[in-house]
Design an enzyme around this catalytic site. Structure first.
Site, short mmCIF file in Angstrom:
data_model
loop_
_atom_site.label_atom_id
_atom_site.label_comp_id
_atom_site.label_asym_id
_atom_site.label_seq_id
_atom_site.Cartn_x
_atom_site.Cartn_y
_atom_site.Cartn_z
CG HIS A 1 -1.63 -1.20 1.48
ND1 HIS A 1 -2.72 -1.63 0.60
CD2 HIS A 1 -1.87 -2.10 2.40
CE1 HIS A 1 -2.93 -2.97 0.87
NE2 HIS A 1 -2.68 -3.30 2.12
CD GLU B 1 -3.53 -3.65 5.45
OE1 GLU B 1 -4.71 -3.17 4.87
OE2 GLU B 1 -3.18 -4.77 4.87
CG HIS C 1 0.82 -7.14 3.45
ND1 HIS C 1 1.20 -5.72 3.00
CD2 HIS C 1 -0.56 -7.21 3.36
CE1 HIS C 1 0.04 -5.28 2.73
NE2 HIS C 1 -1.13 -5.95 2.81
NE ARG D 1 -5.89 -7.51 -6.53
CZ ARG D 1 -6.84 -6.72 -7.50
NH1 ARG D 1 -6.34 -6.23 -8.48
NH2 ARG D 1 -8.00 -6.27 -6.69
#
Length: 346
Positions: free
Chosen positions: A106, A123, A181, A201
């Site tokens: 991200h 996050e 991740h 992605r």
């Protein structure tokens, strides 16, 4: 006269994903069609176009965005309202990963704002359940170069340079923007993040090469967003307690500019003061059940698998276990000493 807000629950919204399963229905009795492949459930969203809808009380059926617009800082707190306006600043999901989540990253605030007009996406994951075969891939096992990483995403060997964790119930990962991740193999996750839906992605386990399953990939776009350094678990990973301490306890999981996360094990009534937070507070009941009691005597129940937002305006409240004990997760945003200029200009 506008009525005072109260602890808010919301209607969860399922989102089908190619890597999803059925555990959220089985574990928490979520109100979804049990035949659905869920993947993720949006539990609390403040996006104007995808705002969560309140369940219960006089605000039943109202979108969260409209409620913040009406009550302003009474819901989110004065500092948060100055920073984020009518947008509730956190997005809360539950992930049900049966297959393989794409290897992804991200962007940070600056990059996301410049490219997408969005907040960045840092996050955290709290593991609610995990099978013996589950794997969480988190950060690099050694420093890599951008060229090596690009090549490995193309030839399918990227996991050879990623840390592989076999997660246990209660493990916690803070996933800062820039950390590569993924997850696979039977894991249920409580995810709390910035209000952003920007994901790059990088590798999709071969699905990207099959026209019937291919999804948009973003490897070129992510090239300069990735933290290529060796992953430091002491900064981002907190393993579960092997043996919980006797009696109630609280454990700080993460404190960062985007949110503070705490694990609370409650076996008796505890008092909470709003002045200690200066923010809304999100609670999730991971085990057992809890009762939130306001100072006027009004009580609100929180069952296993349920989330609630406690408005910042409430002067104080108590939480007691509905039975012998309850395991809760607590999230809020600490007051920041300096404003982020691009957020103010947003």
């Amino acid at each position: 006269m506008i009525k005072k807000p109260y602890p808010l629950k919301f209607v969860p919204v399922p989102n089908g994903r190619v890597w999803g399963g059925h555990s959220l229905v089985q574990m928490y009795g979520k109100p979804f069609d049990p035949s659905l492949i869920i993947g993720e459930s949006w539990e609390i969203s403040g996006f104007p176009e995808d705002s969560s809808v309140v369940s219960g009380g006089y605000l039943d059926g109202n979108p969260l965005y409209d409620i913040v617009e009406t009550y302003m800082d009474e819901i989110v707190g004065e500092d948060n309202y100055k920073r984020f306006g009518n947008e509730f600043p956190l997005l809360v999901k539950m992930l049900d990963v049966t297959g393989r989540l794409s290897v992804q990253v991200h962007p940070d605030d600056e990059t996301a704002f410049d490219r997408h007009g969005s907040y960045g996406k840092s996050e955290c994951w709290y593991v609610l359940d995990s099978s013996p075969s589950a794997i969480v891939y988190m950060g690099f096992s050694r420093r890599v170069t951008p060229d090596e990483f690009y090549r490995r995403c193309k030839d399918g060997t990227v996991t050879e340079v990623l840390n592989a964790y076999h997660p246990r119930k209660g493990d916690f990962f803070y996933i800062e923007s820039g950390i590569v991740h993924s997850a696979q193999g039977g894991i249920v996750i409580a995810e709390v993040q910035q209000l952003s839906d920007v994901t790059y992605r990088l590798y999709d386990w071969g699905r990207e090469n099959d026209p019937s399953s291919a999804r948009e990939m973003h490897l070129d776009l992510a090239y300069d967003c990735i933290n290529y350094d060796k992953y430091d678990p002491s900064a981002y990973y907190l393993p579960a307690y092997l043996h919980r301490p006797a009696g109630g306890f609280s454990r700080r999981l993460s404190s960062n500019p985007h949110f503070t996360a705490t694990e609370l094990y409650i076996d008796s009534r505890r008092e909470f003061l709003a002045e200690n937070y200066e923010s809304f507070i999100i609670y999730f009941c991971a085990e057992g059940g809890a009762v939130i009691a306001l100072h006027d005597g009004t009580e609100y129940t929180l069952g296993k698998g349920e989330w609630t937002v406690v408005p910042a305006v409430l002067p104080g409240f108590s939480i007691a276990p509905a039975g012998n004990s309850a395991l809760l997760l607590e999230y809020y945003i600490e007051k920041q000493p300096e404003r982020d200029l691009y957020v103010e200009d947003r």
